[in-house]
Write an enzyme that holds these catalytic residues in place. Structure first.
Site, PDB file in Angstrom:
ATOM      1  N   ASP A  82       0.911  -1.253   0.006  1.00 41.09           N
ATOM      2  CA  ASP A  82      -0.005   0.075   0.031  1.00 41.09           C
ATOM      3  C   ASP A  82       0.939   1.071  -0.069  1.00 41.09           C
ATOM      4  O   ASP A  82       1.939   1.239   0.409  1.00 41.09           O
ATOM      5  CB  ASP A  82      -0.827   0.021   1.171  1.00 41.09           C
ATOM      6  CG  ASP A  82      -1.831  -1.164   1.498  1.00 41.09           C
ATOM      7  OD1 ASP A  82      -2.124  -1.627   2.436  1.00 41.09           O
ATOM      8  OD2 ASP A  82      -2.148  -1.707   0.234  1.00 41.09           O
ATOM      9  N   ASP A 134     -11.467  19.603  10.840  1.00 41.18           N
ATOM     10  CA  ASP A 134      -9.741  19.600  10.594  1.00 41.18           C
ATOM     11  C   ASP A 134      -9.571  18.038  10.828  1.00 41.18           C
ATOM     12  O   ASP A 134      -9.671  17.659  12.193  1.00 41.18           O
ATOM     13  CB  ASP A 134      -9.313  20.476  11.695  1.00 41.18           C
ATOM     14  CG  ASP A 134      -7.684  20.150  11.687  1.00 41.18           C
ATOM     15  OD1 ASP A 134      -7.235  21.155  12.421  1.00 41.18           O
ATOM     16  OD2 ASP A 134      -7.269  19.543  10.850  1.00 41.18           O
ATOM     17  N   GLU A 179      -9.673  21.384   6.412  1.00 42.39           N
ATOM     18  CA  GLU A 179      -8.594  22.048   6.349  1.00 42.39           C
ATOM     19  C   GLU A 179      -7.615  21.600   5.189  1.00 42.39           C
ATOM     20  O   GLU A 179      -6.825  22.582   4.791  1.00 42.39           O
ATOM     21  CB  GLU A 179      -7.582  22.127   7.656  1.00 42.39           C
ATOM     22  CG  GLU A 179      -6.295  22.896   7.675  1.00 42.39           C
ATOM     23  CD  GLU A 179      -5.594  22.753   9.078  1.00 42.39           C
ATOM     24  OE1 GLU A 179      -5.368  21.486   9.730  1.00 42.39           O
ATOM     25  OE2 GLU A 179      -5.427  23.668   9.641  1.00 42.39           O
ATOM     26  N   GLU A 180      -7.784  20.450   4.886  1.00 41.19           N
ATOM     27  CA  GLU A 180      -6.891  19.807   3.813  1.00 41.19           C
ATOM     28  C   GLU A 180      -7.124  20.078   2.439  1.00 41.19           C
ATOM     29  O   GLU A 180      -6.517  19.804   1.546  1.00 41.19           O
ATOM     30  CB  GLU A 180      -6.887  18.180   4.092  1.00 41.19           C
ATOM     31  CG  GLU A 180      -6.458  17.819   5.506  1.00 41.19           C
ATOM     32  CD  GLU A 180      -4.846  18.023   5.387  1.00 41.19           C
ATOM     33  OE1 GLU A 180      -4.580  18.417   6.499  1.00 41.19           O
ATOM     34  OE2 GLU A 180      -4.009  17.988   4.312  1.00 41.19           O
ATOM     35  N   GLU A 206     -12.146  24.883  13.391  1.00 44.26           N
ATOM     36  CA  GLU A 206     -11.437  24.862  14.607  1.00 44.26           C
ATOM     37  C   GLU A 206     -11.742  25.604  15.774  1.00 44.26           C
ATOM     38  O   GLU A 206     -12.671  25.416  16.804  1.00 44.26           O
ATOM     39  CB  GLU A 206      -9.890  25.205  14.511  1.00 44.26           C
ATOM     40  CG  GLU A 206      -8.948  24.387  13.673  1.00 44.26           C
ATOM     41  CD  GLU A 206      -7.464  24.834  13.230  1.00 44.26           C
ATOM     42  OE1 GLU A 206      -7.181  25.891  13.135  1.00 44.26           O
ATOM     43  OE2 GLU A 206      -6.528  23.743  13.357  1.00 44.26           O
ATOM     44  N   ASP A 238      -2.788  12.953   8.035  1.00 41.99           N
ATOM     45  CA  ASP A 238      -3.860  14.043   7.954  1.00 41.99           C
ATOM     46  C   ASP A 238      -4.595  13.766   6.613  1.00 41.99           C
ATOM     47  O   ASP A 238      -5.578  14.117   6.507  1.00 41.99           O
ATOM     48  CB  ASP A 238      -3.415  15.230   8.329  1.00 41.99           C
ATOM     49  CG  ASP A 238      -1.800  15.625   7.682  1.00 41.99           C
ATOM     50  OD1 ASP A 238      -1.465  16.534   7.835  1.00 41.99           O
ATOM     51  OD2 ASP A 238      -1.498  14.914   6.634  1.00 41.99           O
ATOM     52  N   LEU A 288      -7.077  16.099  11.113  1.00 42.92           N
ATOM     53  CA  LEU A 288      -6.082  15.618  12.113  1.00 42.92           C
ATOM     54  C   LEU A 288      -5.204  16.798  12.484  1.00 42.92           C
ATOM     55  O   LEU A 288      -4.443  17.300  12.074  1.00 42.92           O
ATOM     56  CB  LEU A 288      -4.900  14.511  11.439  1.00 42.92           C
ATOM     57  CG  LEU A 288      -4.183  13.492  12.524  1.00 42.92           C
ATOM     58  CD1 LEU A 288      -5.648  12.935  13.080  1.00 42.92           C
ATOM     59  CD2 LEU A 288      -3.504  12.732  11.893  1.00 42.92           C
ATOM     60  N   ASP A 289      -5.773  17.420  13.674  1.00 44.37           N
ATOM     61  CA  ASP A 289      -5.192  18.664  14.234  1.00 44.37           C
ATOM     62  C   ASP A 289      -4.186  18.362  14.913  1.00 44.37           C
ATOM     63  O   ASP A 289      -4.031  17.464  15.949  1.00 44.37           O
ATOM     64  CB  ASP A 289      -6.390  19.261  15.098  1.00 44.37           C
ATOM     65  CG  ASP A 289      -5.966  20.464  15.767  1.00 44.37           C
ATOM     66  OD1 ASP A 289      -5.640  21.495  15.167  1.00 44.37           O
ATOM     67  OD2 ASP A 289      -5.617  20.604  16.873  1.00 44.37           O
TER      68      ASP A 289
HETATM   69  P1  P6P Z   1       2.052  26.901  17.425  1.00 43.75           P
HETATM   70  C1  P6P Z   1      -1.659  22.394  15.315  1.00 43.75           C
HETATM   71  O1  P6P Z   1      -0.656  22.897  14.252  1.00 43.75           O
HETATM   72  C2  P6P Z   1      -2.416  23.988  15.667  1.00 43.75           C
HETATM   73  O2  P6P Z   1      -3.412  24.052  14.451  1.00 43.75           O
HETATM   74  C3  P6P Z   1      -3.272  23.862  16.969  1.00 43.75           C
HETATM   75  O3  P6P Z   1      -3.870  22.437  16.995  1.00 43.75           O
HETATM   76  C4  P6P Z   1      -2.401  24.085  17.905  1.00 43.75           C
HETATM   77  O4  P6P Z   1      -3.056  24.658  19.098  1.00 43.75           O
HETATM   78  C5  P6P Z   1      -1.691  25.154  17.262  1.00 43.75           C
HETATM   79  O5  P6P Z   1      -1.533  24.951  15.891  1.00 43.75           O
HETATM   80  C6  P6P Z   1      -0.016  25.158  17.710  1.00 43.75           C
HETATM   81  O6  P6P Z   1       0.597  26.390  16.928  1.00 43.75           O
HETATM   82  O7  P6P Z   1       2.025  28.142  16.566  1.00 43.75           O
HETATM   83  O8  P6P Z   1       1.981  27.091  18.912  1.00 43.75           O
HETATM   84  O9  P6P Z   1       2.923  25.562  17.014  1.00 43.75           O
END
Ligand code: P6P
Length: 339
Positions: free
Chosen positions: A63, A115, A92-93, A274, A69, A117-118
């Site tokens: 695969d 989002d 977001e993607e 978000e 994400d 995979l945040d």
């Molecule tokens: P920084 C992850 O990329 C995100 O979108 C949020 O989950 C998180 O709180 C923030 O960005 C972290 O951003 O600038 O502190 O690395």
């Protein structure tokens, strides 16, 4: 020991709370639950990818190894096609919205923003990540094709919101506007089971969550509030994953801040998928959520799909303290958070 109540059972039982509910929202929430289980399976073996083959290569089973994400995004879209209740997705993607093919007998009434995979950069170092989703009802003529403008609704228009935290255990937390409930995945039966009924955020807490590394780039009023947090001996906890940081605050109290910086003058986090869903969940648990202009997040006008926002969200008394500091040290007049 309490009887096991699965997510499916709970959603169906709660459906009876909504006189107009015809099972559509129920199907959507169940689709998201299925996607969460699939994503969880891959997130849990992410560490093994290097054994099975690095991303972009093909693994031992042939695969293609995908960035997680992207994988999560594709699985959520795939699962949301099942019920035929979702007309389109904003992710977001994806720069543009994703239209979902209709099902003959269905008139899709809902829009889902997520989002997938945040905090996904945490994956490589085995730190928790999350999925955030918000469900809106389509406005206007259902026979018209969905456009991005259909998503430009205030957070207050959210019909449901939730997150999945892939951490030491995997928990799905959601609200449909009547309180907040949490379901922990029991891998032995492959079901999300009710584990945190009617979550209420503490009035105050001893934690503040902000990227202290940007301190000198924050406006003076925000620096004064952060100094106050330090003077109060609050503990700084910042995981770099909004879901993880806010999940802690939901149970132990505290405040999460992402103020404006020179790099992100409007704030970094995205309003649609978000800030709005997380704010609905926190408000439903008794908390507050405002931007650094002191406007309630859920009242904020949305002008574009990937619009950014500043945010201060968490225990109501701590958000009120932050509002007081910003008022005191700046000329901003308050747009008070929800009473
Ligand atoms: P920084 C992850 O990329 C995100 O979108 C949020 O989950 C998180 O709180 C923030 O960005 C972290 O951003 O600038 O502190 O690395």
């Amino acid at each position: 020991m309490d009887r096991i109540i699965t997510l499916d059972e709970f959603i169906i039982k709660r459906q009876r709370d909504f006189p107009y509910a015809t099972g559509e929202l129920t199907s959507l929430l169940r689709d998201i639950g299925v996607a969460a289980k699939i994503i969880n399976r891959e997130v849990n073996k992410a560490g093994l990818v290097n054994i099975l083959g690095v991303e972009g290569s093909s693994n031992v089973s042939g695969d293609d190894v995908q960035k997680l994400d992207i994988y999560a995004n594709e699985k959520l879209i795939e699962c949301l096609k099942n019920s035929g209740e979702c007309a389109a997705i904003a992710s977001e993607e994806d720069q543009d919205i994703v239209l979902l093919p209709g099902i003959e007998s269905k008139e899709a009434k809902y829009l889902v923003a997520f989002d997938p995979l945040d905090g996904s950069s945490n994956i490589d170092v085995n730190v928790s990540v999350g999925t955030i989703f918000g469900i809106y009802r389509r406005q206007g003529d259902l026979n018209e094709e969905v456009t991005a403008d259909d998503f430009l609704q205030k957070g207050d228009a959210l019909v449901a919101a939730g997150y999945v935290l892939y951490g030491t255990s995997t928990i799905l937390v959601y609200t449909t506007g009547r309180g907040v409930n949490g379901f922990t995945l029991d891998p032995s039966i492959g079901e999300f089971c009710l584990s945190h009924r009617d979550i209420k955020i503490p009035e105050r807490g001893n934690y503040y969550s902000v990227n202290q590394g940007y301190y000198l780039k924050f406006d003076v009023e925000m620096r004064r509030y952060i100094d106050y947090c330090s003077d109060m001996n609050y503990r700084l906890r910042y995981i770099g994953s909004m879901v993880s940081d806010i999940h802690r605050i939901m149970f132990q109290g505290g405040i999460f801040l992402y103020p404006n910086t020179r790099k992100f003058p409007q704030g970094k986090l995205r309003l649609l998928y978000e800030c709005n869903p997380m704010s609905m969940i926190v408000e439903q648990a008794g908390g507050k959520s405002v931007n650094c202009q002191l406007q309630r997040i859920l009242d904020t006008e949305l002008h574009e799909l990937h619009q950014r926002s500043t945010i201060a969200v968490g225990s109501p008394a701590m958000v009120d303290d932050m509002v007081e500091f910003v008022q005191k040290y700046s000329a901003i007049t308050a747009h008070p958070g929800k009473n």
